[in-house]
Design a protein around this motif. Structure first.
Motif, mmCIF file in Angstrom:
data_model
loop_
_atom_site.group_PDB
_atom_site.id
_atom_site.type_symbol
_atom_site.label_atom_id
_atom_site.label_comp_id
_atom_site.label_asym_id
_atom_site.label_seq_id
_atom_site.Cartn_x
_atom_site.Cartn_y
_atom_site.Cartn_z
ATOM 1 N N LEU A 180 26.914 44.691 -1.301
ATOM 2 C CA LEU A 180 28.002 44.886 -2.262
ATOM 3 C C LEU A 180 29.322 44.749 -1.515
ATOM 4 N N VAL A 181 30.183 43.851 -1.982
ATOM 5 C CA VAL A 181 31.487 43.628 -1.351
ATOM 6 C C VAL A 181 32.574 43.881 -2.394
ATOM 7 N N LEU A 182 33.429 44.850 -2.123
ATOM 8 C CA LEU A 182 34.485 45.246 -3.053
ATOM 9 C C LEU A 182 35.838 45.030 -2.397
ATOM 10 N N ILE A 183 36.678 44.214 -3.022
ATOM 11 C CA ILE A 183 37.978 43.842 -2.478
ATOM 12 C C ILE A 183 39.059 44.417 -3.383
ATOM 13 N N TYR A 184 39.842 45.351 -2.859
ATOM 14 C CA TYR A 184 40.828 46.136 -3.628
ATOM 15 C C TYR A 184 40.367 46.364 -5.072
ATOM 16 N N PRO A 185 39.219 47.043 -5.242
ATOM 17 C CA PRO A 185 38.640 47.204 -6.582
ATOM 18 C C PRO A 185 39.317 48.295 -7.404
ATOM 19 N N GLY A 186 39.307 48.112 -8.720
ATOM 20 C CA GLY A 186 39.664 49.175 -9.651
ATOM 21 C C GLY A 186 38.389 49.798 -10.172
ATOM 22 N N LEU A 187 38.187 51.086 -9.905
ATOM 23 C CA LEU A 187 36.880 51.697 -10.169
ATOM 24 C C LEU A 187 36.942 52.890 -11.109
ATOM 25 N N GLY A 188 38.077 53.040 -11.813
ATOM 26 C CA GLY A 188 38.135 54.083 -12.827
ATOM 27 C C GLY A 188 38.778 55.370 -12.392
ATOM 28 N N GLY A 189 39.686 55.308 -11.425
ATOM 29 C CA GLY A 189 40.406 56.511 -11.010
ATOM 30 C C GLY A 189 41.262 57.090 -12.122
ATOM 31 N N ASP A 190 41.866 58.261 -11.863
ATOM 32 C CA ASP A 190 42.475 59.042 -12.942
ATOM 33 C C ASP A 190 43.867 58.585 -13.388
ATOM 34 N N LEU A 191 44.460 57.607 -12.720
ATOM 35 C CA LEU A 191 45.765 57.037 -13.070
ATOM 36 C C LEU A 191 46.949 57.977 -12.835
ATOM 37 N N VAL A 192 46.711 59.179 -12.314
ATOM 38 C CA VAL A 192 47.832 60.109 -12.158
ATOM 39 C C VAL A 192 47.957 60.715 -10.759
ATOM 40 N N SER A 193 46.925 60.661 -9.955
ATOM 41 C CA SER A 193 46.981 61.320 -8.656
ATOM 42 C C SER A 193 46.810 60.315 -7.520
ATOM 43 N N GLY A 194 47.012 60.794 -6.282
ATOM 44 C CA GLY A 194 46.787 59.950 -5.119
ATOM 45 C C GLY A 194 47.619 58.682 -5.160
ATOM 46 N N SER A 195 46.981 57.564 -4.867
ATOM 47 C CA SER A 195 47.712 56.294 -4.811
ATOM 48 C C SER A 195 48.258 55.881 -6.171
ATOM 49 N N TYR A 196 47.675 56.374 -7.266
ATOM 50 C CA TYR A 196 48.219 56.050 -8.584
ATOM 51 C C TYR A 196 49.626 56.631 -8.747
ATOM 52 N N ALA A 197 49.881 57.759 -8.100
ATOM 53 C CA ALA A 197 51.223 58.341 -8.116
ATOM 54 C C ALA A 197 52.074 57.779 -6.985
ATOM 55 N N GLU A 198 51.518 57.745 -5.787
ATOM 56 C CA GLU A 198 52.266 57.309 -4.607
ATOM 57 C C GLU A 198 52.706 55.844 -4.717
ATOM 58 N N MET A 199 51.819 55.008 -5.254
ATOM 59 C CA MET A 199 52.074 53.566 -5.338
ATOM 60 C C MET A 199 52.274 53.112 -6.795
ATOM 61 N N ALA A 200 52.828 53.991 -7.598
ATOM 62 C CA ALA A 200 52.978 53.694 -9.025
ATOM 63 C C ALA A 200 53.795 52.437 -9.270
ATOM 64 N N GLU A 201 54.759 52.143 -8.385
ATOM 65 C CA GLU A 201 55.618 50.964 -8.548
ATOM 66 C C GLU A 201 55.442 50.000 -7.377
ATOM 67 N N ALA A 202 54.237 49.910 -6.857
ATOM 68 C CA ALA A 202 53.975 49.022 -5.726
ATOM 69 C C ALA A 202 54.158 47.565 -6.127
ATOM 70 N N PRO A 203 54.446 46.685 -5.173
ATOM 71 C CA PRO A 203 54.636 45.267 -5.494
ATOM 72 C C PRO A 203 53.360 44.648 -6.065
ATOM 73 N N GLY A 204 53.522 43.830 -7.098
ATOM 74 C CA GLY A 204 52.397 43.048 -7.589
ATOM 75 C C GLY A 204 51.509 43.723 -8.612
ATOM 76 N N LEU A 205 51.404 45.035 -8.556
ATOM 77 C CA LEU A 205 50.574 45.778 -9.513
ATOM 78 C C LEU A 205 51.082 47.205 -9.574
ATOM 79 N N SER A 206 51.445 47.654 -10.767
ATOM 80 C CA SER A 206 51.894 49.035 -10.949
ATOM 81 C C SER A 206 50.787 49.845 -11.615
ATOM 82 N N THR A 207 50.935 51.144 -11.560
ATOM 83 C CA THR A 207 49.964 52.007 -12.235
ATOM 84 C C THR A 207 49.975 51.760 -13.738
ATOM 85 N N SER A 208 51.139 51.505 -14.310
ATOM 86 C CA SER A 208 51.186 51.216 -15.746
ATOM 87 C C SER A 208 50.471 49.905 -16.066
#
Length: 301
Positions: free
Chosen positions: A174-202
């Motif tokens: 199994l090879v997973l490359i920057y996968p979206g796996l169903g995280g909570d959208l509010v904590s951890g990197s979803y908060a820290e990187m909410a406005e990251a380049p290329g992909l935002s939490t929204s």
């Protein structure tokens, strides 16, 4: 420079090019416009197939696929690859060069799946398409390494769970490359990187809503699976500046806890979709080399 921005100048130049083709507010546009922008972006970073790598389009189990073969004799498992694009954009064409280069670098046969897209086809349509191709390849006597980036990583993880739960043998990696796996959208990197380049939490929330899966469905949200035991050995790579980063971190940690052999790599200067920067960014080049090596190990395991 903010804490949600990398400092490598080449990856910043890459992101500026991406923003010129696919605007940061692209999700506000009509689906057809998003697909047009995305296709143009992918063509910008397109590259010729490596010498000797051939590709043939065919239909397998009623699903369109593109079958890549390296110039050398491929040994070991076949890679079943699912493209990214938020379940909404992307195609065999968008990831053609990436797939060809992975097939060549890992010296492996690779089959890319032209799965149905949302919102025209809601979950589990994409997963069912991938599963149909997986069953067909297993029926040919092949051993399979499941692979995918972003939404494709989500699909690959979901297929691994389905194959395990259905008692299918033959999925060996199994090879997973920057996968979206169903995280909570509010904590951890979803908060820290909410406005990251290329992909935002929204953006992640938008694509997840369009996909139409129930929040408690572990195939659509593999982090919600009760157990990750008996999944195949895995290679998981994430980007530091990506709201999806902690999905990959958490999934890899849970695999380890479940006794699964895992190689985990976090690219310290990378953003989401850094695979496309592999020919212009030192960090992406190193990440792609490590990915190909990790894939080759699983193919020959």
């Amino acid at each position: 420079m903010t804490a949600s921005q990398p400092t490598e100048r080449e990856i910043l130049a890459f992101q500026a090019i991406c923003d010129g083709f696919y605007p940061p507010n692209a999700v506000a546009a009509a689906i057809a416009q998003q697909r047009t922008w995305y296709d143009a972006l992918c063509r910008k970073f397109d590259s010729p197939h490596p010498a000797g790598v051939s590709a043939v389009d065919r239909v397998l189990a009623g699903i369109g696929v593109r079958h890549y073969r390296p110039s050398c004799d491929a040994v070991g498992a076949t890679v079943l690859c699912l493209h990214g694009g938020g379940f909404v954009v992307g195609s065999l064409e968008s990831h053609d060069a990436i797939c060809a280069e992975l097939a060549g670098a890992a010296a492996a046969e690779l089959v890319a799946v032209d799965y149905r897209l949302a919102p025209e086809h809601l979950h589990p349509a994409a997963s069912n398409d991938g599963m149909a191709v997986l069953r067909a390849l297993l029926g040919e006597g092949r051993r399979i390494v499941l692979a995918g980036d972003s939404a494709g990583g989500n699909l690959a993880a979901g297929l691994a769970l389905r194959a395990r739960d259905e008692g299918l043998s033959g999925v060996v990696g199994l090879v997973l490359i920057y996968p979206g796996l169903g995280g909570d959208l509010v904590s951890g990197s979803y908060a820290e990187m909410a406005e990251a380049p290329g992909l935002s939490t929204s953006d992640v929330a938008y694509y997840r809503a369009l996909y139409g899966a129930a929040e408690d469905d572990p195939v659509a949200h593999p982090l919600r699976a009760e157990s990750l035991a008996r999944l195949p050995p895995a290679y998981v790579t994430v980007a530091r500046f990506d709201p999806l980063r902690d999905d990959g971190r958490r999934f890899a940690a849970r695999l380890v806890e479940a006794g699964v052999d895992v190689t985990f790599r976090e690219e310290p200067e990378m953003v989401h979709a850094w695979l496309r920067a592999r020919h212009m960014s030192p960090g992406a080049r190193a990440g792609f080399r490590a990915l190909a090596e990790g894939l080759a190990v699983l193919v020959r395991r």
